[in-house]
Design a protein around this motif. Structure first.
Motif, PDB file in Angstrom:
ATOM      1  N   SER A 186       0.707  -0.964  -0.135  1.00 49.04           N
ATOM      2  CA  SER A 186       0.209   0.419  -0.161  1.00 49.04           C
ATOM      3  C   SER A 186       0.362   1.149  -0.167  1.00 49.04           C
ATOM      4  N   ASP A 187       0.150   2.184  -0.869  1.00 49.72           N
ATOM      5  CA  ASP A 187       0.817   4.129  -0.688  1.00 49.72           C
ATOM      6  C   ASP A 187       0.539   4.151   0.156  1.00 49.72           C
ATOM      7  N   ARG A 188      -0.236   3.934   1.249  1.00 48.28           N
ATOM      8  CA  ARG A 188      -0.469   4.801   2.193  1.00 48.28           C
ATOM      9  C   ARG A 188      -0.120   4.775   3.636  1.00 48.28           C
ATOM     10  N   PRO A 189      -0.484   5.564   4.894  1.00 53.33           N
ATOM     11  CA  PRO A 189       0.306   5.588   6.004  1.00 53.33           C
ATOM     12  C   PRO A 189      -0.275   4.051   6.639  1.00 53.33           C
ATOM     13  N   GLU A 190       1.221   3.374   7.573  1.00 52.97           N
ATOM     14  CA  GLU A 190       0.829   2.554   8.509  1.00 52.97           C
ATOM     15  C   GLU A 190      -0.504   2.713   8.860  1.00 52.97           C
ATOM     16  N   LEU A 191      -1.119   2.195   8.976  1.00 53.63           N
ATOM     17  CA  LEU A 191      -2.529   2.430   9.923  1.00 53.63           C
ATOM     18  C   LEU A 191      -2.168   2.771  11.358  1.00 53.63           C
ATOM     19  N   THR A 192      -1.437   2.525  12.428  1.00 49.60           N
ATOM     20  CA  THR A 192      -0.710   2.427  13.327  1.00 49.60           C
ATOM     21  C   THR A 192       0.461   3.985  14.094  1.00 49.60           C
TER      22      THR A 192
ATOM     23  N   VAL B 147      -2.016 -26.783   9.076  1.00 52.60           N
ATOM     24  CA  VAL B 147      -1.882 -27.743   8.380  1.00 52.60           C
ATOM     25  C   VAL B 147      -0.387 -29.057   8.926  1.00 52.60           C
ATOM     26  N   VAL B 148      -1.090 -30.219   9.268  1.00 56.36           N
ATOM     27  CA  VAL B 148      -0.568 -31.009   9.212  1.00 56.36           C
ATOM     28  C   VAL B 148       0.046 -31.608   8.395  1.00 56.36           C
ATOM     29  N   GLU B 149       1.310 -31.506   8.009  1.00 57.60           N
ATOM     30  CA  GLU B 149       2.637 -32.318   7.783  1.00 57.60           C
ATOM     31  C   GLU B 149       3.501 -33.715   8.143  1.00 57.60           C
ATOM     32  N   GLY B 150       3.202 -34.512   8.114  1.00 55.79           N
ATOM     33  CA  GLY B 150       3.575 -35.255   8.390  1.00 55.79           C
ATOM     34  C   GLY B 150       4.237 -34.965   9.963  1.00 55.79           C
ATOM     35  N   ASP B 151       5.608 -35.138  10.550  1.00 55.28           N
ATOM     36  CA  ASP B 151       6.088 -34.878  11.771  1.00 55.28           C
ATOM     37  C   ASP B 151       5.766 -33.173  12.102  1.00 55.28           C
ATOM     38  N   ALA B 152       5.814 -32.356  10.788  1.00 52.69           N
ATOM     39  CA  ALA B 152       5.833 -30.977  10.794  1.00 52.69           C
ATOM     40  C   ALA B 152       4.528 -30.542  10.871  1.00 52.69           C
ATOM     41  N   LEU B 153       4.196 -29.071  11.048  1.00 51.54           N
ATOM     42  CA  LEU B 153       3.168 -28.173  10.902  1.00 51.54           C
ATOM     43  C   LEU B 153       3.278 -27.334   9.807  1.00 51.54           C
ATOM     44  N   LYS B 154       2.587 -26.760   9.597  1.00 45.70           N
ATOM     45  CA  LYS B 154       2.845 -25.706   8.629  1.00 45.70           C
ATOM     46  C   LYS B 154       1.352 -24.730   8.565  1.00 45.70           C
ATOM     47  N   VAL B 155       2.041 -23.335   9.412  1.00 46.76           N
ATOM     48  CA  VAL B 155       1.379 -22.402  10.603  1.00 46.76           C
ATOM     49  C   VAL B 155       1.018 -21.253   9.168  1.00 46.76           C
ATOM     50  N   THR B 156       0.332 -21.238   9.145  1.00 48.84           N
ATOM     51  CA  THR B 156       0.221 -19.353   8.334  1.00 48.84           C
ATOM     52  C   THR B 156      -0.330 -18.299   9.590  1.00 48.84           C
ATOM     53  N   ARG B 157       0.284 -17.285   9.910  1.00 49.06           N
ATOM     54  CA  ARG B 157       0.160 -16.582  10.922  1.00 49.06           C
ATOM     55  C   ARG B 157      -0.340 -15.072  10.675  1.00 49.06           C
ATOM     56  N   GLU B 158      -1.191 -13.951  11.258  1.00 46.72           N
ATOM     57  CA  GLU B 158      -1.542 -12.993  11.027  1.00 46.72           C
ATOM     58  C   GLU B 158      -0.624 -11.676  11.604  1.00 46.72           C
ATOM     59  N   ILE B 159       0.647 -11.272  10.745  1.00 42.73           N
ATOM     60  CA  ILE B 159       1.098 -10.365  11.464  1.00 42.73           C
ATOM     61  C   ILE B 159       0.458  -8.865  11.393  1.00 42.73           C
ATOM     62  N   ASP B 160       0.939  -7.988  11.328  1.00 42.76           N
ATOM     63  CA  ASP B 160       1.074  -7.126  10.968  1.00 42.76           C
ATOM     64  C   ASP B 160       1.218  -6.270   9.323  1.00 42.76           C
ATOM     65  N   GLY B 161       1.973  -7.064   9.121  1.00 45.50           N
ATOM     66  CA  GLY B 161       1.475  -6.303   7.987  1.00 45.50           C
ATOM     67  C   GLY B 161       1.485  -7.668   6.276  1.00 45.50           C
ATOM     68  N   GLY B 162       0.505  -8.988   7.023  1.00 42.89           N
ATOM     69  CA  GLY B 162      -0.132  -9.503   6.618  1.00 42.89           C
ATOM     70  C   GLY B 162       0.043 -10.817   6.627  1.00 42.89           C
TER      71      GLY B 162
END
Ligand SMILES: Cc1cc2nc3c(=O)[nH]c(=O)nc-3n(C[C@H](O)[C@H](O)[C@H](O)COP(=O)(O)OP(=O)(O)OC[C@H]3O[C@@H](n4cnc5c(N)ncnc54)[C@H](O)[C@@H]3O)c2cc1C
Ligand SMILES: Cc1cc2nc3c(=O)[nH]c(=O)nc-3n(C[C@H](O)[C@H](O)[C@H](O)COP(=O)(O)OP(=O)(O)OC[C@H]3O[C@@H](n4cnc5c(N)ncnc54)[C@H](O)[C@@H]3O)c2cc1C
Lengths: 309, 250
Positions: A186-192, B147-162
């Motif tokens: 995004s080209d917009r500023p960061e939310l925080t 997602v379980v893949e054998g003896d491992a996990l593939k995990v998607t995380r919600e982070i600040d950037g996406g």
């Protein structure tokens, strides 16, 4: 006293929240050192060294730190912790992922998401979705703290000339690896960090309608946020969620559009300076915190707002 | 694999808490309590792994006074097999909770330990990370897909950037975010069945867990109240106020 700040960066640049942490550290008092752990993070380390008031920047550059995995960086921080009275991390997803690991390895509890420094060992932090503010005191020899960036002003980004010290210690946990990431562009500023935020809720109806908010945002230089309901419904991605369990924002101006004002949403935005609410239901709780409330259909009000700005 | 889920009894998310008049703490007398919403999501995820045939057993654990057995029964009604209450004061500090959970995880030889990302009372967001550090095991916080893949996990995380995806070898610690799943409602027959499922009570001493402490609560105050605002009659008036009264737009 001496304070180690774990910086927030993407290797190329330092995130503004780091400047708020420097202010929090100045309020605690003592020498301030910054850690930049990353890969090819020279630009971030240089930016850190030019912040006013910083004594030293510790720059650990290795592939193990490329994505700042908590398993690896926590051990680096613990190795460097000797001699520090406070370790500060930002209350971002990166900081929250990392700091508790550091605290546990050091055998201390963490003070989470502080919003004020009362004394070097006493801090204020919101609890219960911000409906109560606790004053807590830590007796631990080293205090591990996460800081809510919006609660502290930014320190001067320039004027400093700290030394940059390379640290070549490598910690690599064998059982975790980075697979990939999808970052919102995004080209917009960061939310925080934005001074104006316009957020949409379930009332927006769908994702396309957020374009109306984008247009207003472009005129105001604003960031665009959302309620949980709008994210859950798939209108917009998760990184836009404002609230108790999303992002905390405190801009000069917050415009809530089609958002009812649940306590979890209010927790994330009620420290904004001016709040505007646009909602067709005059009983919506959002009006109780709004400085200016407009009871109207958003599909008429938002385009008109855009044209009048 | 065996899944251990840590669950916390907290104030119901619909209740707006009040600060006691002596400002010593918040007032929880006669307040509706519930399973922490993020813990509910953790239980749901574990039960789905069992239903998919990936997990053999789902054990839930809560640390607190006897009243947390109510939330353990809720978790059993949602489909967990067995429960453990570790008898301790309510509002134990996170490091102590993590140390107790470590002992339970070791005793149970759990492969996957699920926690909520944060308890909606203290809003700390730290216990899972502390547990992972104590066990020196990988962590995936704020998970939106596992997602379980054998003896491992593939995990998607919600982070600040996406979103970020990690791969973790088991045993591993995962903390749940809001969009991991939508928890089911417990059916009446399952609520009845839950009453007969095993619930053990242990003490931190029996588990050999050392309690931490270190943080003292000095006082609690209500947040600054916002002054009541005004209703404007039109977009034109709104823009005028923002320009000339609040001076927040040019
Ligand atoms: C554990 C937990 C954590 C949570 N965390 C968060 C969080 O971090 N952030 C968050 O936001 N929520 C969070 N929530 C959810 C929260 O409780 C609410 O459900 C959510 O905020 C509601 O979103 P909303 O206001 O968009 O939707 P609703 O409550 O459905 O409100 C929609 C509003 O839009 C208005 N509207 C509809 N159409 C129009 C129109 N044409 N013009 C004008 N107005 C219109 C309606 O009058 C209504 O007031 C959490 C809940 C839980 C249980
Ligand atoms: C006013 C007040 C202020 C406080 N301030 C602090 C403070 O600054 N620092 C501090 O360390 N403590 C503090 N405490 C204690 C704190 O409230 C918690 O009880 C403690 O930190 C436990 O972790 P949490 O609930 O915050 O966990 P979080 O890390 O927010 O919870 C994440 C997950 O951990 C698991 N979990 C947490 N607790 C339990 C449990 N008892 N049983 C089973 N699973 C569990 C759950 O899966 C939960 O979803 C304070 C208490 C009060 C009343």
């Amino acid at each position: 006293m001496s304070i180690l700040i774990i910086t927030e960066h993407d290797n190329q640049s330092l995130k503004p929240v780091t400047l708020s942490l420097v202010t929090a550290a100045q309020q605690i008092g003592g020498d301030i050192d910054l850690l930049v752990a990353g890969e090819n993070a020279q630009p971030a380390a240089e930016a850190a060294a030019s912040i006013a008031g910083v004594r030293k920047v510790i720059h650990a550059d290795n592939a193990a730190y490329a994505h700042q995995l908590a398993e690896n960086v926590s051990k680096l921080v613990v190795e460097l912790a000797e001699g520090y009275t406070h370790i500060l991390a930002p209350g971002t997803t990166t900081g929250k992922n990392l700091a508790p690991r550091v605290a546990a390895l050091l055998g201390v509890n963490q003070l989470s998401d502080i919003i004020a420094v009362e004394a070097a060992d006493t801090f204020k932090r919101p609890i219960y979705a911000g409906n109560a503010i606790a004053t807590v005191k830590s007796a631990d020899a080293v205090k591990v703290i996460t800081v809510r960036g919006t609660a502290f002003d930014a320190a001067e980004a320039s004027g400093g000339s700290a030394t940059v010290e390379a640290c070549d210690s490598v910690h690599q946990h064998a059982d975790v690896s980075f697979v990939g990431e999808e970052l919102a562009k995004s080209d917009r500023p960061e939310l925080t960090a934005a001074s104006v935020v316009i957020s949409g809720g379930r009332g927006m109806g769908n994702g396309e309608n957020f374009d109306m908010l984008n247009k207003v945002a472009d005129k105001l230089g604003a960031a665009v946020g959302a309620s949980r309901a709008a994210v859950d419904a798939g209108f917009v991605p998760n990184d836009m969620q404002v609230g108790q369990t999303g992002k905390m924002v405190a801009p000069e101006l917050y415009i809530a559009v089609g958002i009812s004002g649940a306590i979890q949403h209010l927790a994330g935005m009620k420290d904004s300076k001016i709040i505007v609410a646009i909602n067709k239901d005059e009983e919506a709780p959002i009006f109780q915190v709004a400085d200016y409330g407009l009871v109207a259909d958003l599909f008429e009000a938002v385009p008109e707002l855009e044209s009048r700005l | 694999m065996k899944v251990l889920v840590a669950v916390k009894r907290v104030i119901d998310y619909n209740v707006k808490v009040r600060v006691k008049s002596d400002r010593s703490d918040v007032d929880l007398a006669n307040v509706k309590m519930a399973l922490n919403p993020f813990c509910e999501i953790a239980v749901e995820e574990a039960v789905r792994l069992k239903e998919a045939g990936t997990a053999e057993e789902v054990v839930v654990v809560s640390i607190g006074s006897k009243s947390c057995q109510e939330q353990l029964r809720t978790a059993l009604a949602l489909g967990a097999d067995r429960a453990i209450q570790v008898d301790a004061q309510d509002q134990l500090d996170s490091l102590s909770v993590a140390r107790i959970l470590q002992k339970v995880a070791e005793e149970e030889s759990a492969d996957l330990i699920l926690l909520g990302k944060q308890a909606i009372d203290s809003d700390n967001n730290q216990t899972g990370q502390m547990l992972a550090a104590l066990m020196d095991r990988p962590q995936a916080t704020f998970a939106s897909e596992v997602v379980v893949e054998g003896d491992a996990l593939k995990v998607t995380r919600e982070i600040d950037g996406g979103l970020q995806t990690l791969s973790l070898k088991l045993p591993a610690i995962v903390t749940t975010d809001l969009r991991l799943n939508e928890p089911r409602y417990a059916s009446l027959p399952n609520i009845m069945k839950a009453k007969r499922k095993p619930l053990d009570v242990k003490t931190p001493d029996e588990l050999g867990a050392q309690l931490a402490g270190g943080v003292e609560l000095l006082s609690v105050e209500p947040p600054a109240e916002r002054q009541a605002g005004i209703k404007v009659g039109s977009v034109e008036e709104l823009v005028d106020k923002l320009r000339n009264e609040a001076k927040v737009v040019a």
